[in-house]
Design a protein around this motif. Structure first.
Motif, short mmCIF file in Angstrom:
data_model
loop_
_atom_site.label_atom_id
_atom_site.label_comp_id
_atom_site.label_asym_id
_atom_site.label_seq_id
_atom_site.Cartn_x
_atom_site.Cartn_y
_atom_site.Cartn_z
N GLY A 87 0.82 -1.22 0.00
CA GLY A 87 0.00 0.00 0.00
C GLY A 87 0.84 1.25 0.00
N ASP A 131 -5.18 7.98 -5.88
CA ASP A 131 -4.14 7.30 -5.14
C ASP A 131 -3.28 6.54 -6.13
OD1 ASP A 131 -3.46 7.35 -2.56
OD2 ASP A 131 -4.43 5.47 -2.02
N ILE A 144 -6.50 12.42 5.43
CA ILE A 144 -6.28 11.37 4.45
C ILE A 144 -6.14 11.90 3.02
CG2 ILE A 144 -8.75 10.93 4.12
CD1 ILE A 144 -7.25 7.83 4.47
N TYR A 163 -0.17 11.64 3.16
CA TYR A 163 -0.83 10.97 4.29
C TYR A 163 -0.20 9.62 4.61
CZ TYR A 163 -4.26 9.02 7.41
OH TYR A 163 -4.83 8.47 8.52
N PHE A 164 0.16 8.90 3.56
CA PHE A 164 0.80 7.60 3.75
C PHE A 164 2.00 7.75 4.69
CE2 PHE A 164 4.43 5.00 2.63
CZ PHE A 164 3.93 3.73 2.83
N ALA A 174 1.11 8.49 8.45
CA ALA A 174 0.72 7.27 9.17
C ALA A 174 1.93 6.38 9.41
CB ALA A 174 -0.35 6.52 8.37
N PHE A 175 2.78 6.30 8.41
CA PHE A 175 3.98 5.46 8.50
C PHE A 175 4.87 5.92 9.66
CE2 PHE A 175 8.38 4.59 7.51
CZ PHE A 175 8.37 3.31 6.98
N ALA A 194 4.01 7.84 12.27
CA ALA A 194 3.34 7.69 13.56
C ALA A 194 3.48 6.24 14.03
CB ALA A 194 1.86 8.07 13.44
N GLU A 206 0.65 8.83 18.41
CA GLU A 206 -0.70 8.96 17.87
C GLU A 206 -0.66 9.82 16.61
OE1 GLU A 206 -3.30 7.43 18.89
OE2 GLU A 206 -2.94 6.93 20.99
N LEU A 207 -1.43 9.43 15.62
CA LEU A 207 -1.61 10.23 14.42
C LEU A 207 -2.89 11.04 14.63
CD1 LEU A 207 -0.79 10.86 11.48
CD2 LEU A 207 -2.24 8.96 10.78
N VAL A 208 -2.76 12.35 14.75
CA VAL A 208 -3.94 13.16 15.07
C VAL A 208 -4.27 14.14 13.95
CG1 VAL A 208 -3.43 13.03 17.54
CG2 VAL A 208 -2.63 15.00 16.22
N GLU A 209 -5.54 14.51 13.90
CA GLU A 209 -5.96 15.61 13.05
C GLU A 209 -6.32 16.78 13.96
OE1 GLU A 209 -8.87 14.40 10.13
OE2 GLU A 209 -7.83 12.49 9.84
N ALA A 249 -8.94 18.27 14.73
CA ALA A 249 -10.12 18.12 15.57
C ALA A 249 -9.87 17.21 16.78
CB ALA A 249 -11.28 17.56 14.74
N ASP A 250 -8.77 16.45 16.77
CA ASP A 250 -8.46 15.59 17.91
C ASP A 250 -7.79 16.36 19.04
OD1 ASP A 250 -9.33 13.12 16.79
OD2 ASP A 250 -7.53 13.08 15.54
N TRP A 281 -2.56 -3.90 7.82
CA TRP A 281 -2.87 -3.06 6.67
C TRP A 281 -2.65 -3.84 5.37
CZ3 TRP A 281 -4.94 0.49 3.85
CH2 TRP A 281 -4.32 0.93 2.69
N ASN A 331 -5.56 -4.62 2.77
CA ASN A 331 -5.34 -4.09 1.44
C ASN A 331 -5.39 -5.21 0.39
OD1 ASN A 331 -4.83 -1.82 -0.16
ND2 ASN A 331 -2.67 -2.39 -0.35
#
Lengths: 500, 307
Positions: A76, A89, A250, A255-256, A259-260, A262, A268-271, A273-274, B106, B110
């Protein structure tokens, strides 16, 4: 079973020798090639690798290429591009032939990059505080003070260790004789490091035998080095500070990677709003156990969007009040807001001066000669020689809005002449550099393609540079544009130790 | 654990379970049809009843034939219970929670997504359909296996368990409800029809072996219903699912309201006895149960996800 006919056998043999032939015919004239010398022989460091590839048959090459593609799809590894109104993507483009660099060559580059990072940080800390370098007239004050990246809310602030840009991704190229040059320093939210790590992972999966006889420096320790760097910034003295990665979400092209990283740091992966800032001016994240205090934010959101209170009011991605909390010293932000002031192609021209000014040292790594259109003498030269130069806007990334003189039309030359005259501060020009090449697997054969290299420099309590970095390749013949958003590919990059 | 991450994990598990349940349902029905003598095959519409999908179905198709129903259940993205939609939604949720899940998770999700996308449209023929569903079931079993063996059984795991068990309880009750309605429609005293209906119900829930070992080889309507409602050990029984939600929610803060509702649902279940109920009453009972499930879902949201 019947033996194959003689004719068929010879056909198989020629096909077997086909790749060898490709490598023998390989030539990259006029450029420094990473693996092959001008005479057409493999460089000592690459000899075993080239031999290995020579022995593969065309169908084996196809099979390895497909295996790499499949791994990338299944792992992915993707990046997102925005095209025709929607997010697509795309699988990460990857060339299976690694790029090799001798560890002794790399040691020099590492020193040069650390030195640069120290100087750039000293510069940022200076311009938001004493502004000595401007008062001493080394850099015209308006270059800094009128830049849209000079952020007023940052004036007078001193982050821990005086470091603002904790993570820097510098783009390096090699000229005809193989010397490294820094093309630019990315100090805002540089990306690409996850692809550096994943490229190695893919090579290990599809070409494990290639590593025989080589001692290659590993690259997968980056997330732990990043964690140590970030943890060293924590305002609270705790064994395991709360570090979070702040992503725009996302739909962001990287974004990949967010996350990788984090995951690699156990953070923690936060946005936006978190997170929220409470009455005590500390930053908290919303968890299932209630609010939890955050110590360090590795933000992958641009300055403009990070805090609607301090910057863009319409930002829905950021966290209101986060700048207040940061200025109070209740939370660390990496890279610190305002770091982008040094990530400007006009400021770039002054980095060698900065190194001499702040560190009293000689620059260890070259910068590219840069003409500043804001200076009359330089501008005249640029306007007259535009067809030989690369013209870049001072403040764009991703290779957008630039013009490569020798490849552009007369109309483009005139268009850029006009643009420069209208807004000289916004443009710089550099000689057209001959980017180095490396053998790349294209259309079933081996051909030279231009490439660059993005190592990552970490700076916190101590500093550290990646082993190699992300090599980006321009997949079209003759092209110098390596950006993945514009059809660039990538290669695994090996820092090779001498054989014992 | 971030509230937003907990919410995504909860939904990821619900969607994965939904994909698996739909696959199991379609698989069982495709096989079921083979046992029925020609001329008396029941319609395919009852599968649409189970997932409550009539309005979405009618938007696209006229006939409730095998081909349309299977396409709708497997490949259609405008059906929120279809395998393709559920897997896609599960993948989106894993994509945004990769940092808390085992690395391989994942990749597996996937792979499932890639597999479903590549093959979901090739399920017209029964043979390739069964192969496809088999593969989906095997891959989701692999994902659960990985999660239960490699993920710490902490909050992340608990939210996934809750999502999975709630989705399961929901699906089990729907499957029973449709069997009840089919039985109501069939002629009284139709001995044979009754055996099909309840035997098929056990197959749709992969409960045949468990039922045989616990109750015996004879398929009896009341026994079957009692088993899928109240058995304490079978992981797809409603009772088991609710106990699982309770067990996992208890380790979290702020679980009082859910505990209260679960206890009252549990008390009702202990008193449950199919032989004392008419089919009509049973249908109403399941209606009420479904309402309580959606209340549970709401309480999960309120207790841990809302900002």
């Amino acid at each position: 079973m019947r033996k194959p006919l003689g004719e068929t056998t010879s056909l198989i043999q020629t096909r077997k020798g086909f790749m060898k032939n490709c490598w023998e015919k390989y030539q990259s004239s006029g450029f420094f090639d990473e693996l092959i010398t001008e005479k057409g022989t493999a460089r000592p460091v690459a000899r075993k690798l080239v031999n290995h590839f020579c022995r593969l048959s065309p169908s084996e090459m196809v099979a390895r290429g497909n295996a790499a593609e499949l791994s990338i799809k299944e792992m992915g590894i993707s990046f997102t591009i925005y095209s025709q109104g929607q997010n697509i993507d795309r699988a990460w483009p990857f060339d299976i032939i690694p790029r090799l660099i001798k560890s002794s060559d790399w040691a020099m580059v590492r020193q040069g990059l650390t030195q640069r990072s120290r100087a750039l940080n000293a510069f940022i800390n200076d311009v938001y505080n004493e502004q000595k370098i401007l008062k001493d007239g080394l850099i015209p004050a308006e270059v800094v003070l009128e830049s849209k990246d000079f952020k007023k809310p940052c004036i007078g602030f001193r982050p821990k260790y005086g470091v603002w840009a904790h993570i820097c991704g510098s783009d390096l190229i090699r000229d005809e004789d193989g010397s490294f040059y820094v093309l630019e320093d990315n100090l805002r939210v540089p990306s690409g490091v996850s692809y550096m790590i994943e490229n190695r992972e893919v090579t290990k999966r599809v070409l494990p035998d290639l590593f025989k006889n080589y001692s290659v420096r590993p690259v997968d320790d980056y997330p732990s080095k990043l964690y140590s760097t970030l943890a060293s910034l924590s305002p609270r003295d705790r064994k395991r500070p709360c570090v979070v990665v702040l992503t725009p979400g996302i739909y962001n092209s990287a974004y990949f990677e967010h996350a990788f990283l984090a995951q690699g740091m156990g953070a923690e992966l936060v946005e936006g709003a978190d997170l929220f800032v409470d009455k005590d001016e500390c930053v908290y994240m919303r968890t299932v156990d209630g609010p939890q205090r955050v110590d360090v934010i590795y933000r992958r959101i641009d300055d403009e969007f990070i805090d609607p209170e301090a910057f863009r009011e319409d930002s829905a991605l950021g966290v209101p009040g986060i700048i207040r909390s940061w200025r109070k010293g209740n939370v660390a932000i990496a890279n610190a807001p305002g770091s982008g002031v040094a990530d400007d192609k006009v400021v770039y021209a002054f980095v060698p001066e900065m190194i001499r000014y702040y560190l009293k040292e000689k620059p260890l790594i070259n910068s590219v000669k840069t003409y500043l259109c804001m200076i009359e003498k330089d501008r005249d030269y640029v306007l007259e020689n535009i067809e030989k130069l690369v013209v870049k806007p001072a403040n764009e990334s991703g290779g957008y809005g630039m013009m490569v003189g020798p490849h552009a039309s007369k109309r483009d030359h005139n268009k850029f002449r006009k643009l420069i005259e209208e807004n000289p501060r916004n443009y710089i020009a550099q000689p057209t550099l001959s980017l180095s090449t490396a053998p790349t697997y294209v259309d079933g054969g081996i051909a030279p393609r231009h490439l660059d290299l993005r190592p990552f420099i970490l700076q916190g309590k101590s500093s550290w540079v990646t082993q190699g970095g992300l090599t980006r390749v321009a997949m079209r013949e003759g092209s110098l544009v390596v950006n993945s958003s514009q059809g660039g590919g990538s290669k695994d990059t090996w820092i090779v130790e001498p054989r014992k | 654990m971030l509230s937003s991450v907990a919410e995504r994990l909860y939904w990821m598990a619900r969607y994965l379970e939904r994909a698996e349940d739909t696959a199991r349902l379609t698989y069982a029905y495709t096989q079921f049809i083979l046992d029925i003598p020609r001329g008396s095959e029941p319609g395919w519409g009852s599968l649409i009843d189970i997932i409550d999908g009539h309005s979405a179905f009618d938007n696209r198709y006229k006939n409730y034939n095998e081909r349309n129903v299977c396409k709708f259940l497997i490949a259609d993205l405008d059906n929120f219970s279809s395998i393709r939609f559920s897997v896609k939604a599960a993948r989106e949720n894993v994509r945004t929670t990769r940092d808390v899940l085992p690395e391989q998770c994942w990749e597996l999700v996937n792979e499932l997504y890639i597999y479903v996308n590549a093959n979901a449209d090739k399920v017209k023929a029964r043979q390739s359909r069964l192969d496809f569903l088999d593969q989906v079931l095997a891959m989701s079993a692999q994902i659960y296996g990985l999660i239960s063996a490699n993920l710490s059984h902490d909050h992340a795991y608990r939210f996934m368990r809750m999502g999975r068990s709630l989705e399961r309880a929901d699906m089990t009750s729907r499957v029973v409800d449709v069997a009840v309605m089919t039985a109501m429609d069939s002629k009284p005293g139709g001995e044979e029809a009754s055996t099909w209906i309840w035997g098929h119900l056990l197959k749709s829930l992969s409960a045949v072996t468990a039922y045989r070992r616990e109750i015996g080889p004879l398929v009896d309507a009341d026994e079957v219903i009692n088993f899928v409602f109240g058995d304490q050990n079978f992981p797809r029984s409603i009772s088991y699912c609710l106990t699982d939600v309770r067990k996992n929610s208890k380790a979290l803060r702020n679980h009082a309201q859910i505990e209260k509702l679960l206890l009252s649902m549990g008390r009702k279940l202990t008193r449950f006895e199919a032989s004392r109920m008419s089919l009509e009453k049973l249908h109403k009972y399941i209606d009420v149960f479904q309402e309580q499930l959606s209340k549970l879902n709401f309480l999960v949201y309120q207790s841990w996800f809302s900002k």
